[in-house]
Design an enzyme around this catalytic site. Sequence first.
Site, mmCIF file in Angstrom:
data_model
loop_
_atom_site.group_PDB
_atom_site.id
_atom_site.type_symbol
_atom_site.label_atom_id
_atom_site.label_comp_id
_atom_site.label_asym_id
_atom_site.label_seq_id
_atom_site.Cartn_x
_atom_site.Cartn_y
_atom_site.Cartn_z
ATOM 1 C CG PHE A 151 -0.230 0.275 2.500
ATOM 2 C CD1 PHE A 151 -0.024 1.584 2.951
ATOM 3 C CD2 PHE A 151 0.267 -0.773 3.265
ATOM 4 C CE1 PHE A 151 0.649 1.818 4.142
ATOM 5 C CE2 PHE A 151 0.948 -0.536 4.446
ATOM 6 C CZ PHE A 151 1.135 0.763 4.893
ATOM 7 C CE LYS A 175 -2.921 -9.060 -3.955
ATOM 8 N NZ LYS A 175 -3.357 -7.817 -3.298
ATOM 9 C CB SER A 228 5.383 -7.293 5.992
ATOM 10 O OG SER A 228 4.681 -8.520 5.874
ATOM 11 C CB CYS A 283 10.872 -0.376 2.131
ATOM 12 S SG CYS A 283 11.435 -0.003 0.483
ATOM 13 C CD GLU A 384 9.349 -2.728 7.970
ATOM 14 O OE1 GLU A 384 9.082 -3.942 7.845
ATOM 15 O OE2 GLU A 384 9.619 -1.982 7.001
#
Lengths: 486, 486, 486, 486
Positions: A151, A175, A228, A283, A384
């Site tokens: 996202f 996707k 993730s 990230c 994280e």
Amino acid sequence: MSLPVLKNYIDGAWVESKAREFGDVHNPVTGETLARVPLSPPDEAEAAAQAAREAFKTWRRTPPLKRARILLKLKELILAHQEEIAVTLTREHGKIKNEAHMELQRAIENIEVASGAPSMMMGHNLEDVSEGIDEYAIRQPVGVYASLNPFNFPAMIPFWSLPYAVACGDCQIVKASPLVPMTMTKIFELIHQAGFPKGVLNLVHGGAATAQALMASPAIQGISFVGSTPVGRIVYETSAKHGKRVQVQAGAKNWGVVMPDASLEKSAENIIASAYDCTGQRCLALAGILCVGDTYERIKPLLKEGIARRKIGDGLEPGVAMGPITSPEARARVEKYVAIGLKEGAKLLVDGRGVKAPEHRDGYWVGHYVFEDVTPEMTIAKEEIFGPVLCMIRVKSFDEALEIIHASPFGNAANIYTSSGATARRFKYEARCGNLGINIGVPAPMAMFHFAGTKQSFFGDLHAQGRDAFKFFTEETIVIERWFDR
Amino acid sequence: MSLPVLKNYIDGAWVESKAREFGDVHNPVTGETLARVPLSPPDEAEAAAQAAREAFKTWRRTPPLKRARILLKLKELILAHQEEIAVTLTREHGKIKNEAHMELQRAIENIEVASGAPSMMMGHNLEDVSEGIDEYAIRQPVGVYASLNPFNFPAMIPFWSLPYAVACGDCQIVKASPLVPMTMTKIFELIHQAGFPKGVLNLVHGGAATAQALMASPAIQGISFVGSTPVGRIVYETSAKHGKRVQVQAGAKNWGVVMPDASLEKSAENIIASAYDCTGQRCLALAGILCVGDTYERIKPLLKEGIARRKIGDGLEPGVAMGPITSPEARARVEKYVAIGLKEGAKLLVDGRGVKAPEHRDGYWVGHYVFEDVTPEMTIAKEEIFGPVLCMIRVKSFDEALEIIHASPFGNAANIYTSSGATARRFKYEARCGNLGINIGVPAPMAMFHFAGTKQSFFGDLHAQGRDAFKFFTEETIVIERWFDR
Amino acid sequence: MSLPVLKNYIDGAWVESKAREFGDVHNPVTGETLARVPLSPPDEAEAAAQAAREAFKTWRRTPPLKRARILLKLKELILAHQEEIAVTLTREHGKIKNEAHMELQRAIENIEVASGAPSMMMGHNLEDVSEGIDEYAIRQPVGVYASLNPFNFPAMIPFWSLPYAVACGDCQIVKASPLVPMTMTKIFELIHQAGFPKGVLNLVHGGAATAQALMASPAIQGISFVGSTPVGRIVYETSAKHGKRVQVQAGAKNWGVVMPDASLEKSAENIIASAYDCTGQRCLALAGILCVGDTYERIKPLLKEGIARRKIGDGLEPGVAMGPITSPEARARVEKYVAIGLKEGAKLLVDGRGVKAPEHRDGYWVGHYVFEDVTPEMTIAKEEIFGPVLCMIRVKSFDEALEIIHASPFGNAANIYTSSGATARRFKYEARCGNLGINIGVPAPMAMFHFAGTKQSFFGDLHAQGRDAFKFFTEETIVIERWFDR
Amino acid sequence: MSLPVLKNYIDGAWVESKAREFGDVHNPVTGETLARVPLSPPDEAEAAAQAAREAFKTWRRTPPLKRARILLKLKELILAHQEEIAVTLTREHGKIKNEAHMELQRAIENIEVASGAPSMMMGHNLEDVSEGIDEYAIRQPVGVYASLNPFNFPAMIPFWSLPYAVACGDCQIVKASPLVPMTMTKIFELIHQAGFPKGVLNLVHGGAATAQALMASPAIQGISFVGSTPVGRIVYETSAKHGKRVQVQAGAKNWGVVMPDASLEKSAENIIASAYDCTGQRCLALAGILCVGDTYERIKPLLKEGIARRKIGDGLEPGVAMGPITSPEARARVEKYVAIGLKEGAKLLVDGRGVKAPEHRDGYWVGHYVFEDVTPEMTIAKEEIFGPVLCMIRVKSFDEALEIIHASPFGNAANIYTSSGATARRFKYEARCGNLGINIGVPAPMAMFHFAGTKQSFFGDLHAQGRDAFKFFTEETIVIERWFDR
């Protein structure tokens, strides 16, 4: 007024999903629901895969130069609709519009690099590998790929693979994340106009079950995933189980080392941008800084002042530096880690709790956080967080900083602030992360370079973008040729 | 006289295994036991991994040029002991000594290509990716790798990865096949002399449990496997589960298309060599031929005559064309498929049943087989037999031949016999196998080219050998560099 | 009405030349004068060189990605004005409008490939060339280049160098041929709009003295020339005398070998297109065919019929296959060679003498010629005619054909018509020309491949287009870096 | 005792020259004559060229892997005779034996890199450049090359081209410097043993007339030259006049910038080694240093002390740091420049006048010189001295240092001593010399990197060594292939 329901784009047409489950797309500034997104059932994923398989038959026969031109046409269309896409992106994601534009810029750069396929996807050859026998590695498209997207960069991340796949002659199913599916929906409207034959590019909305169907489909040869680490591990194993090529970009915990010889003013500014832009949902964002010697005390006021100047609010409004976080779950996650950090003994140099944009009190607001007195053992120094939280750790030396970096299970990025060539070299040589910044807070590889972390930040071998992407999306068939005299 | 028990080579020393289970190494010519091989327990695999991890710290700091020179020293040692290794190989494997020499030749070629690491492992860079900012992909060794090797090429296959790993600065653990472990044991004696620092290269004998331990070890970053498809699938999934880089070379079913415009005499000779050399135990061997039009009838006498000239016997004796198969299990497997073939309606043009070398009646003999009247639906046309069995299928056209190739779950190799440029081009363009021969029965890529199949013949993306090997064994770290004015 | 006088484009502005000599630009269809072109004096060439040198200072600091985008903007502008440029080109050159469009297409392809500079101009690097010492080849722009262009492809040939030069960060001066200067003048109007900083690209009209000034200017580092061999020899030597990088594309005499196994219908069609399109004024045009065995007699009627269908006329009119030749000098040259050919004993299978387009009797018309009974010793078989003349030579074998190709002082291109893979391979291996066609009459390398002949068809080493162009326009500076511990 | 007269090595045999003129080879330590070297007449050069042309016919058909192996055999032979060659080299040249060994090491590295030809000389290819049409750049050897070599590195410099030429399938004629011809004569004895077919490598002794003959020979396609700029200019122009490929490495004047943040002790040591090793006869030696700010005064004592520790004498004796200069002419040249320097106002910080090794008073001795108070306008700051003379110039800033570097007509190398990453980056970006050292006094590219200067230090485009060498010695023939359906 009824909510729009997003459609899938399969075989060159927009089709309504027969999904029984749907997700809601929110505007994180207001909490309002913008659209409903189908969590497409496996057979719709498979329909897209079959359409792509069929399209591949002629697409692979289309000369690379022609394929590249359709991509460049898409670039022109995106440029022409840039503002419109950026607004959509900001509305469903929360990041400020300027960030949305920069993200689109990165998508475009990937199109440009991928359009170099006629030069970049060449094979190689040698005459007389044995007397009278020649050998060729001829580079051919593979078939059908799927990309499973997160996202945080709704427009950019699908373009780490999409343009390379089609430039190389492959077909793809995208996707999008069900949290932010409107951006790619809009872009697919442009894809529809750009001139791709039907089935070459397909968009299937959905969640985990949709992803599973794509990973399991025998019509699909490869998977590109960004997300993730826990999900990434599953994707790597599952894709392998189904015999596919796979590249998995996963989690991160990126440290910046602040050396006494660094320019602290510029470093502080750079650290703030890295940690808080995109509301920390990058990230490559800095999760913390390792301050060598007295830099710890010296940089604190610089960080406080810098952060104080940043206005929180609706990313569509001018002057706003940071939008809300994308979802209530993300906000809860940040809040959870803040509580843990405090409980484990860290202190808040900058406290983001309770911060809200006054005009939009129902938004998913998260303030800026700086934790001080953090130690490497604390949870907030290890896991994280994926939000606007920066941890400060005091270290005695470069070596101690390096140890902390080495101890992390992640290896996505690391940065150093220094003016010394020797220190920079040691850092490059020793840090063992995929993306290293020398006075660069967000060492995001340009599109002509590949992109991936190490350790648990990446699973696979061929990275996204650049030369690696051309390799991931082609098969280099060996031909050994000899002709008998007649 | 007691049997020799093979040792592991760990951290620069030969160590006795504490294994509780052992395998027997046979001479397939006589059935006698030559040695006992330990099926090393997991902790011994892990000891090797730890030794390699430790060795990596200094090995990666050794300049590529120096690393390459130790490899070239190993080449000299192998050349000096070539005959001795070839005899060992023939004794434990069964293939004829000339085949053993040719296999060693291929190992040496891989050493030569890998010694080009100083040129081949370079990174790339660009000035001014943004004003005043430079970007580099610097290429660094990764750490520790393991190779899991099959029985069919005891000397060659470990060299698809070993020389590249060490040339690139990585360390490696080799697990030889327990059926033929003496060859690599002998080569490791030379490795010991060549000058590698201790721990850089390690040999651990063992079976599935040993392999599992290597795949699970956190000290190991990558796995190279060569073997059957069922085991390969497990290795791919297991290695992925443990987050490793992995390349899996698996099974094959290679077809040759015989076109009416081919030189049939030369083609027949080439087909025979492909199908029967190394007793058919080659992943690139022809499993069958697809004879277009009248070539079916025309090639039959040529095959019969050619095979009739081939003498079966001890590969150490002159004049022998084919040795025994490596194990009783392999022989049983061939015999099983012959029975199935007959049962399903195929006929034997050449019948190898009951064939034995008269002097060594206890050897694992298998004769030459040619099945005619084979159809694509038969089991013998679909499954990998891995022995000296050739299937003949009649086809009407090139297109029909192509359909059979496409229908196979395997994609290791395919060959065509033709004199037509147009047909060869269509074949290259359409066959979709990893290694294609134009009038070449065994399209084995030379070491400077990479090697892998497609479909279920290969899992992963980076192939063995050549440019791909340099990539599999390095990490290309991105560095983005900017210097603030002081 | 007074004639337009073309201007130079220097330092971002259109400037009137102070030339004392001017050339006339004709429409070869009518002979009318279209414009006057200045033969610019040396100081104007030098002014352009100085402007380019100055522009280089900031252009080289512009990131490659930005430079590439200005190029892609130029591409869009050319596409938008394509018809207009094509009409100009046809009017001043004589080739048919469709040929003008195809030529523009090639120019655009070179822009597209050159825009890949961010990927293609990367340097390379290696860590630890010695312990602790790293080495880089960093790729930097060189400075200022000039291109000296011929009349046969007014739009395409300048684009063999122009886009690569600017993509790599260099500046360039273009000297168009004074016979056809209007096309590049028009394109420079678009260059002016595309966004290049002033001085990056300059257009200087002129003749030999202008060229000499460019070759002698100390502000210029490299020369790209395309033209005849005698002039090319001078350019190569003169540029070298001035210490410059230089690439010289020169004359040609291209043979096609017709093998008995070729498809003669398709070959004949291909030969006709090669020999007569662009009125034979192509450096890759077939000058003659070497007919093996009975193909000589068999192909004659095919050629006659094919040629008979080609209409001569104004290239702006529909249905015209061949326009006039570009200049009266070119026509005279063709007529001279036709006379020599007849005198030396060749016969005309197709006689183009006296052919004229009825509506434009003052045009520079040349008909289609096919000479038969040509022998290798004849002048027409040895010298470059550069017009629509095809020579037919009977040969007994492929070997004899090869001897004729080898005996030529030129090595630009050679073609073979065959269906045999073996013959094609021998041809590729033995022909020793720069561009080889297998059933391809005009083996023009696509832009992503480099382009040059051998022997007296090319002087230098780095070719035009493709990878070589990126190399010709960059300097790969070596950096060896070590940092002392502080 | 009569002096040995060196022979030429042509077509695989040692042949006596019919030269009428001969040169004397001296031992610069004693002045004694060691041998006589023929200044071979043009017809002997041509005989070698013809032998090479003939040898090319089969050598080019020898697979690259086989060619590489003969090279690796030569490496083994050189290693086995290393001490012997080093002694010969020291005796005829004067440099100390350790320097001779290091030079041989560089020769060997070039052999190693060149033996990577099977990987490095590959061509490239693309399927479907247009539908159904494939394009290949196939890389083929060119023919015959000659190398014209200087006296300063008798063993190394010929190996900048020789191993690449033969690895790529070309043949070569080596002309050694007549001052130091014994080293290559010895190496050719090993070449004779290594297994090259006759004619592949040839040695022709001689002077300018011999070189002219080689440049003019139609049998030769390319020239590699290393020497002074004035001669280099002639070679570049002459080779171009004869239409040849040519690469010319010429003169140098290399500056080192000393920044205040440098480690001065280590820098001084590095500067001394650069300036005086090989008696200053290196094209990468430092000619002077540009001392920023107070480094000028601070480095002076370090230089004086460091030089004081260097013993002058016979390079075959242990403990000697610097041998004599190679010839009386070279000595006279140094003395001339010392006199000019003094006359123009520079002062001697270290005065080498009158220095002699006591045991060998007839040797060509030159002491260590350091000039201080040098200004950029002085002759000694502008011209190449090629001896152990270092000039010190005071500069106020990095920018002033850069201006001096830019003002030089040479661009071979430049070095900077600094600890700052920012300064190093500016230096790399701005210096515009071919070889840049960051704290590296002699930035000699390793063999896997190419080697050349800029400006008047190099003429041509493809450099020596590394990737460029593979390109200089091959022709990349374009093949465009289409097959008509039958």
